[in-house]
Every structure is written in C-alpha cells, then in structure tokens.
Design a protein around this motif. Sequence first.
Motif, PDB file in Angstrom:
ATOM      1  N   HIS A  84       0.606  -1.138  -0.087  1.00 46.93           N
ATOM      2  CA  HIS A  84       0.028   0.047  -0.016  1.00 46.93           C
ATOM      3  C   HIS A  84       0.871   1.295  -0.063  1.00 46.93           C
ATOM      4  O   HIS A  84       1.819   1.319   0.949  1.00 46.93           O
ATOM      5  N   VAL A  85       0.575   2.000  -0.756  1.00 48.91           N
ATOM      6  CA  VAL A  85       1.307   3.516  -0.889  1.00 48.91           C
ATOM      7  C   VAL A  85       0.156   4.517   0.041  1.00 48.91           C
ATOM      8  O   VAL A  85      -0.920   4.634  -0.378  1.00 48.91           O
ATOM      9  N   CYS A  86       0.819   4.841   0.917  1.00 48.24           N
ATOM     10  CA  CYS A  86      -0.092   5.795   2.031  1.00 48.24           C
ATOM     11  C   CYS A  86       0.405   6.861   2.654  1.00 48.24           C
ATOM     12  O   CYS A  86       1.665   7.008   2.532  1.00 48.24           O
ATOM     13  N   ALA A  87      -0.422   7.557   3.175  1.00 46.83           N
ATOM     14  CA  ALA A  87       0.103   8.981   3.791  1.00 46.83           C
ATOM     15  C   ALA A  87      -0.970   9.314   4.984  1.00 46.83           C
ATOM     16  O   ALA A  87      -2.010   9.041   4.840  1.00 46.83           O
ATOM     17  N   SER A  88      -0.643  10.188   5.621  1.00 49.22           N
ATOM     18  CA  SER A  88      -1.458  10.722   6.805  1.00 49.22           C
ATOM     19  C   SER A  88      -2.497  11.945   6.281  1.00 49.22           C
ATOM     20  O   SER A  88      -1.994  12.668   5.348  1.00 49.22           O
ATOM     21  N   TYR A 106       7.598  14.931  -6.639  1.00 48.29           N
ATOM     22  CA  TYR A 106       7.612  16.281  -5.962  1.00 48.29           C
ATOM     23  C   TYR A 106       7.191  16.112  -4.301  1.00 48.29           C
ATOM     24  O   TYR A 106       6.805  16.949  -3.697  1.00 48.29           O
ATOM     25  N   HIS A 107       7.227  14.635  -3.820  1.00 52.51           N
ATOM     26  CA  HIS A 107       6.630  14.517  -2.606  1.00 52.51           C
ATOM     27  C   HIS A 107       8.012  13.878  -1.784  1.00 52.51           C
ATOM     28  O   HIS A 107       8.977  13.429  -2.444  1.00 52.51           O
ATOM     29  N   GLN A 108       7.846  14.199  -0.486  1.00 51.76           N
ATOM     30  CA  GLN A 108       8.658  13.292   0.634  1.00 51.76           C
ATOM     31  C   GLN A 108       8.322  12.058   0.657  1.00 51.76           C
ATOM     32  O   GLN A 108       7.363  11.584   1.159  1.00 51.76           O
ATOM     33  N   CYS A 109       9.190  11.093   0.103  1.00 53.27           N
ATOM     34  CA  CYS A 109       8.871   9.564   0.245  1.00 53.27           C
ATOM     35  C   CYS A 109       9.741   8.953   1.298  1.00 53.27           C
ATOM     36  O   CYS A 109      10.977   9.315   1.376  1.00 53.27           O
ATOM     37  N   LEU A 110       9.275   8.125   2.191  1.00 52.34           N
ATOM     38  CA  LEU A 110       9.867   7.462   3.293  1.00 52.34           C
ATOM     39  C   LEU A 110      10.202   6.285   2.612  1.00 52.34           C
ATOM     40  O   LEU A 110       9.747   5.271   2.327  1.00 52.34           O
ATOM     41  N   GLY A 169       5.973  11.896   5.470  1.00 49.42           N
ATOM     42  CA  GLY A 169       6.196  11.627   4.189  1.00 49.42           C
ATOM     43  C   GLY A 169       4.867  10.626   3.712  1.00 49.42           C
ATOM     44  O   GLY A 169       4.367   9.917   4.507  1.00 49.42           O
ATOM     45  N   ILE A 170       5.352  10.005   2.437  1.00 41.38           N
ATOM     46  CA  ILE A 170       4.384   8.922   1.824  1.00 41.38           C
ATOM     47  C   ILE A 170       5.397   7.831   1.980  1.00 41.38           C
ATOM     48  O   ILE A 170       6.591   7.678   1.901  1.00 41.38           O
ATOM     49  N   VAL A 193      -4.099   7.134   4.785  1.00 42.40           N
ATOM     50  CA  VAL A 193      -4.941   7.037   3.629  1.00 42.40           C
ATOM     51  C   VAL A 193      -4.262   6.543   2.522  1.00 42.40           C
ATOM     52  O   VAL A 193      -3.124   6.941   2.034  1.00 42.40           O
ATOM     53  N   GLU A 194      -4.777   5.385   1.841  1.00 46.97           N
ATOM     54  CA  GLU A 194      -4.211   4.791   0.589  1.00 46.97           C
ATOM     55  C   GLU A 194      -4.256   5.767  -0.549  1.00 46.97           C
ATOM     56  O   GLU A 194      -5.228   6.400  -0.961  1.00 46.97           O
ATOM     57  N   LEU A 195      -3.111   5.799  -1.434  1.00 50.31           N
ATOM     58  CA  LEU A 195      -2.894   6.541  -2.500  1.00 50.31           C
ATOM     59  C   LEU A 195      -2.658   5.712  -3.785  1.00 50.31           C
ATOM     60  O   LEU A 195      -2.253   4.513  -3.487  1.00 50.31           O
ATOM     61  N   LEU A 196      -2.965   6.143  -4.943  1.00 45.85           N
ATOM     62  CA  LEU A 196      -2.403   5.755  -6.182  1.00 45.85           C
ATOM     63  C   LEU A 196      -3.001   4.097  -6.504  1.00 45.85           C
ATOM     64  O   LEU A 196      -2.263   3.295  -6.899  1.00 45.85           O
TER      65      LEU A 196
END
Length: 291
Positions: A164-168, A186-190, A231-232, A250-253
Amino acid sequence: MSQWEGISEFVSAAELESFTSAANQLSTSVAQVSRRIARLEAHLGVKLFVRTTRRVALTEAGQVYYHHCKQLVSGLEAANSALTEMQSAVKGKIRLTAPVYFGENELAPLLTDFAEQHSDLQLDIVLTNRQLDIIEGGFDLAIRLGNLSDSNLIAKKLGTRQMHVCASPQYLAQYGQPHSLAELSYHQCLVGSQPYWRFSEKGAHRQIRVDGRFRCNSGHFLAMAAKRGIGIAQLPDVYVHQDLESGDLVELLLPFREKEEGIWALYPQKSFLPYKTKMLLDHLVEGLKGR
C-alpha cells in the motif's frame, strides 16, 4: 548375495520351528523361505536347521547365529517403528527463520498455538531481516516475503500480502495528493531498504525510484513516520492495515497498485517432508488464510 538376504526368513523359521508358518508370517511362499535359507546356509558354509517331516530345529551353529540375528531383526523393527512414529506424531525439533516484524506480529500467535497443541515439539525460531542460508544455518523452514529469487529450495505458498502507498491526512492537507507515478518526485517519500517502489501500470510491472529525507530498513519505523505526517510510504498490509481502517493513513495511487505478493515457506529439497514440518506448514496456511 546381500548380507541381509535370508535373515528375516531364518529368524522367523527359527522362532516358529516351521518354514510354512514363517512363510505365512512374512506373507510369502514356503518355496521362497526355503530358497533364501538354503542360500544363507550356502553363503555361511554351515547347516542352520535340522529338517524333519514335522518341524525344523536349529543346529548348534544355528542357535549361535539366531542369538545374534534376533538382535539385528529387533533393531531393524525398532528403527522402522521409530520412523513410523515420527511420521505419525508431531515431535522433535523444528528450526525456523523469518523476518522480524512479520514473525513478531503474524507468526508468533500461530507458532505458539502450534506449540501448545504439540507438547513434544521443540521450536527454535530465529527472527532476522537478513536472508540466512537455510542449509548452512541448519534450518528446516525459512519464511520469505514477496518475490523469490531462483534457488534449489522448495517453495510453498502460505498466503499473500498487499503493498500500500499511503500518507496521513495532515500530510495530504499540507502537500496535496499525487495522482500519477510521475508526481511522486515532488513528494517526500519514506524510503525503505530498496530505493524504489513497485507498481502496475496498464498491466505492466514498473519500478519507480523514490527519494526523501527519511530512509530506514524498518517498516514499523516508516509506518510511524507516515502517521506523523513526515511523508508517503509504500508498505505491506501487516504494517498499515489497522491505520488504513481507522483513517490514520490514507491509501494513494490505487489504480497503480500491484497485485498481491506471496508469503512463502522455503525448505531444502528432500525425498520426503517430515510429518512435523508438513503439519506446521498446514497450520500456517490455515492461520494466514484469515489474516
């Protein structure tokens, strides 16, 4: 001739004092018993029996030979019984290795249940995120996650896991939500132990290199950082399924989510799988089915 040929027939005939009774006991013919004992006598160069019309009796040499052969046959029967018991009871020792977090959170309750059910079983469990050499480490089983590399080991699928790709919600409120794979730059990826994430796009497998100011080989750490809004992250469901259900993440993409990956048990190639190991594998399959 084989050193063992005729021994079982000899011992049985000696105890029953009859070739016919020995044949019945061994589920063979009288001719076969007589032939094998005759070959044994010829091989030894001595007479083992005195034959009469009503029964057979041991000679003096036969009595000496029977004394020793009886112990051999008893030992063979004990060895066969031990193997039969091993194949019908869960006892002895199983040495197993698995990833730390998966072992602590998914396997621990299943393994303790199995140990409680089988009090004669000893479990030796090594949790590590390093892929240890199964043969060199003397392991009966190794639990591996995701895609497997080619090897000479046997692989049994225990279950599946989903990435899962997710972020708060707070991260998304501040930085917005990516809707394409290109927007991840363009995002902060963990970042975990690998500098890329896996996706599926138009049916094709894709690996996207990601970057960010946090990098760690602990999924638990990355999940916590994601919940804190740093981050994500892309993580397996074992780390994030509760937070996704609660809304803390929250799940993304979703359109790019890759298919489920396998949860595997690897074990050395053997002519047969020990009963205790087979029973443990069945227990893990059943337990992980409802995860």
